[in-house]
Design an enzyme around this catalytic site. Structure first.
Site, mmCIF file in Angstrom:
data_model
loop_
_atom_site.group_PDB
_atom_site.id
_atom_site.type_symbol
_atom_site.label_atom_id
_atom_site.label_comp_id
_atom_site.label_asym_id
_atom_site.label_seq_id
_atom_site.Cartn_x
_atom_site.Cartn_y
_atom_site.Cartn_z
ATOM 1 C CD GLN A 6 -16.135 -4.630 27.465
ATOM 2 O OE1 GLN A 6 -15.670 -3.647 28.031
ATOM 3 N NE2 GLN A 6 -15.862 -4.908 26.201
ATOM 4 C CE LYS A 28 -12.580 -6.681 24.701
ATOM 5 N NZ LYS A 28 -12.842 -5.756 23.591
ATOM 6 C CG ASP A 68 -17.652 -12.248 27.539
ATOM 7 O OD1 ASP A 68 -16.547 -11.788 27.880
ATOM 8 O OD2 ASP A 68 -18.219 -11.941 26.474
ATOM 9 C CB CYS A 84 -19.361 -7.258 18.251
ATOM 10 S SG CYS A 84 -18.046 -6.909 17.096
ATOM 11 C CG HIS A 97 -18.829 -9.328 21.819
ATOM 12 N ND1 HIS A 97 -18.285 -10.142 20.850
ATOM 13 C CD2 HIS A 97 -18.235 -8.117 21.671
ATOM 14 C CE1 HIS A 97 -17.385 -9.436 20.161
ATOM 15 N NE2 HIS A 97 -17.346 -8.216 20.635
#
Lengths: 142, 412
Positions: free
Chosen positions: B206, B229, B203, B369, B125
């Site tokens: 997700q 999220k 990261d 993104c 991202h």
């Protein structure tokens, strides 16, 4: 709804764009993009004795942005710059038959007009700063 | 096909937004990789905080302030427990992006020097690209990308080759791609990086919302993710960092709460984690995040993962019957989360999203993104459907029917 937006004529201009490509010895070339969508439009403009003698576009993006660019070039080709200078966004949307778009998609439909107006500002700024300023101040597009 | 034990039909009643109609249709929300909807318990906990406990934390001695401080710190504890770390290793930020920037600004800026290499991947991202570019411009460090193959899998061989070169000083990568859904073999990469004493930032924006995460097993050095999220409020990001790193890192921002003593020309900073939380934080939303974690824990992260595998397999199978659809990313749901990026013949994603909206279906269209990845896939944009606990099999049928409708409108 979508059936009213994606009519035959829009799909036709999307898949068979008119006046797509470059103009030899163009007086002005302007590029812009829509950061939300990533639509891109270049407009090449050639003016002879106050008349748009040639206009072509290059670009990529959604059907609305590309079809409206194609239809816009047909609309202004051979027209007097003084008339095109006053072209309002409402007239443009009316002319291409896209009066029912939401705020997000209307930007797609108006991208080519925005680029055309910037092209004219750029053209006028060299030999007619007053007209350049007029287009700039009357246009709420940028 | 694996069955799901999550009763998404029943869960939907917990989310007020599903009472809303879009173009007269029931809302089919398939943009969960972007942000998720909020259950009553989260919304109510924020109202409850402002109605009954509102005050600033870590300062005043009156009862209200003590209660607010307890709620804020209990939330930290709950989040720490959720990923199996210690509370003092949890820093509250605004979002995943800020968490990565904090590491780039504080740890990387003080530990990396000219010609040191930071390894990232083509699936990142923008939030895991741009902070490193800024650092490279400032410090003369260099960025190296690990690419992907045609199925969206990382080029592990090249990753290992890079890590083994002595120039690499940091690896920063997505656990799960927000576009392709690819789940990367994170534990293996971390193990190899650690053999070369290279810290790894994961990261988890997700992955943390969608599968069980045990940081003790994963052994990452930094883990970042966002509350919004995973059913929580916007405006709350998490940075986990091993305490040994946090102790040595300089502050990110200066101001109130991050200090022990302030003198005219110098300051003694507060202990970890407060050293990294300058100014009044987003107290109410941190408390709201706690309610989101409770909700997720009631369902169970293993069950959530299973439910998404079930939906993703069903969607991939339904979509495969239409030969004008191109689906990106791994086919095997063992290596893929509930994210499906695709394109349909010459229909631009924005046009598809407009048609979907007629049917009350919210999908994402654009570059997500991830412009570096779009360039790698050689597409200007994709359409993306992403799932969560409240999505149902019937919604996927509606989604596939809307694709067919788009095919009809565009005369494909």
């Amino acid at each position: 709804m979508s059936d009213d937006i994606y009519r035959e004529i829009i799909l036709d201009h999307y898949r068979n764009p008119r006046n797509k490509g470059k103009v030899e010895n163009a007086d002005v070339t302007v590029h812009d993009s829509n950061p939300l969508c990533g639509d891109e439009i270049d407009i090449h403009l050639k003016v002879d004795e106050g008349v748009i003698s040639d206009v072509k576009f290059e670009g990529k993006g959604c059907a609305i942005s590309q079809a409206s660019a194609s239809m816009l070039t047909e609309l202004v080709m051979g027209k007097d710059l003084k008339i095109v200078k006053d072209l309002k966004k409402e007239d443009m949307l009316e002319n291409i038959g896209l009066t029912n778009l939401g705020p997000a998609r209307i930007k797609c439909a108006l991208l080519s007009l925005k680029v055309l107006k910037v092209s004219m500002v750029k053209y006028y700024s060299e030999n007619d700063p007053q007209s350049a300023e007029q287009i700039r101040s009357e246009s709420s597009l940028y | 096909m694996q069955r799901s034990i999550v009763n998404s039909y029943e869960l939907r009643n917990d989310f007020p937004i599903f009472r809303k109609k879009i173009n007269g249709k029931e809302l089919v929300y398939l943009d969960n990789a972007s942000t998720t909807q909020k259950p009553y318990t989260v919304i109510d906990s924020i109202t409850d905080f402002y109605s009954n406990y509102n005050s600033n934390i870590h300062r005043a001695v009156y009862q209200l302030a003590e209660e607010a401080t307890n709620m804020y710190e209990q939330s930290r504890g709950k989040i720490a427990n959720f990923i199996n770390v210690r509370p003092e290793e949890i820093i509250f930020t605004r979002n995943t992006t800020e968490s990565i920037n904090l590491i780039a600004h504080s740890w990387a800026r003080t530990n990396l020097k000219k010609d040191d290499v930071i390894v990232i991947t083509e699936i990142e991202h923008h939030s895991n690209i741009v902070p490193w570019q800024i650092l490279c411009q400032e410090r003369g460090t260099r960025l190296e990308y690990v690419g992907i193959d045609g199925n969206g899998f990382l080029d592990l061989e090249y990753m290992i080759e890079l890590i083994s070169s002595r120039k690499v000083k940091m690896v920063s990568l997505s656990h799960m791609s927000n576009v392709l859904g690819t789940i990367v073999p994170i534990e293996r990469i971390i193990k190899i990086a650690h053999e070369h004493d290279i810290p790894v930032l994961v990261d988890g924006a997700q992955s943390v919302p969608h599968m069980p995460i045990n940081v003790k097993n994963m052994d990452c050095d930094f883990l970042v993710f966002s509350a919004h999220k995973m059913l929580g409020p916007t405006g709350v990001g998490i940075l986990y960092a091993k305490k040994e790193y946090l102790d040595k890192m300089p502050p990110f921002m200066g101001g109130g709460d991050m200090i022990k003593e302030v003198f005219k020309f110098h300051t003694n900073y507060n202990d970890v984690p407060y050293k990294f939380e300058a100014g009044t934080p987003n107290i109410a939303d941190v408390v709201g995040f706690s309610a989101a974690i409770e909700y997720l824990e009631r369902i169970g992260m293993e069950n959530i993962r299973k439910h998404e595998i079930y939906l993703t397999e069903y969607a991939l199978e339904s979509m495969s019957s239409l030969d004008y659809i191109t689906v990106y990313g791994p086919r095997d749901t063992k290596y893929r989360g509930g994210v499906i990026s695709f394109n349909i013949a010459d229909i631009h994603p924005h046009d598809l999203a407009t048609i979907m909206n007629d049917h009350g279906i919210a999908i994402r269209s654009g570059h997500h993104c991830a412009q570096v990845l779009m360039e790698r896939l050689d597409v200007p944009a994709t359409s993306r459907a992403s799932f969560y606990i409240y999505n149902t099999k019937e919604e996927i049928d509606k989604f596939v029917n809307a694709i067919k409708e788009a095919g009809r409108i565009f005369k494909i």
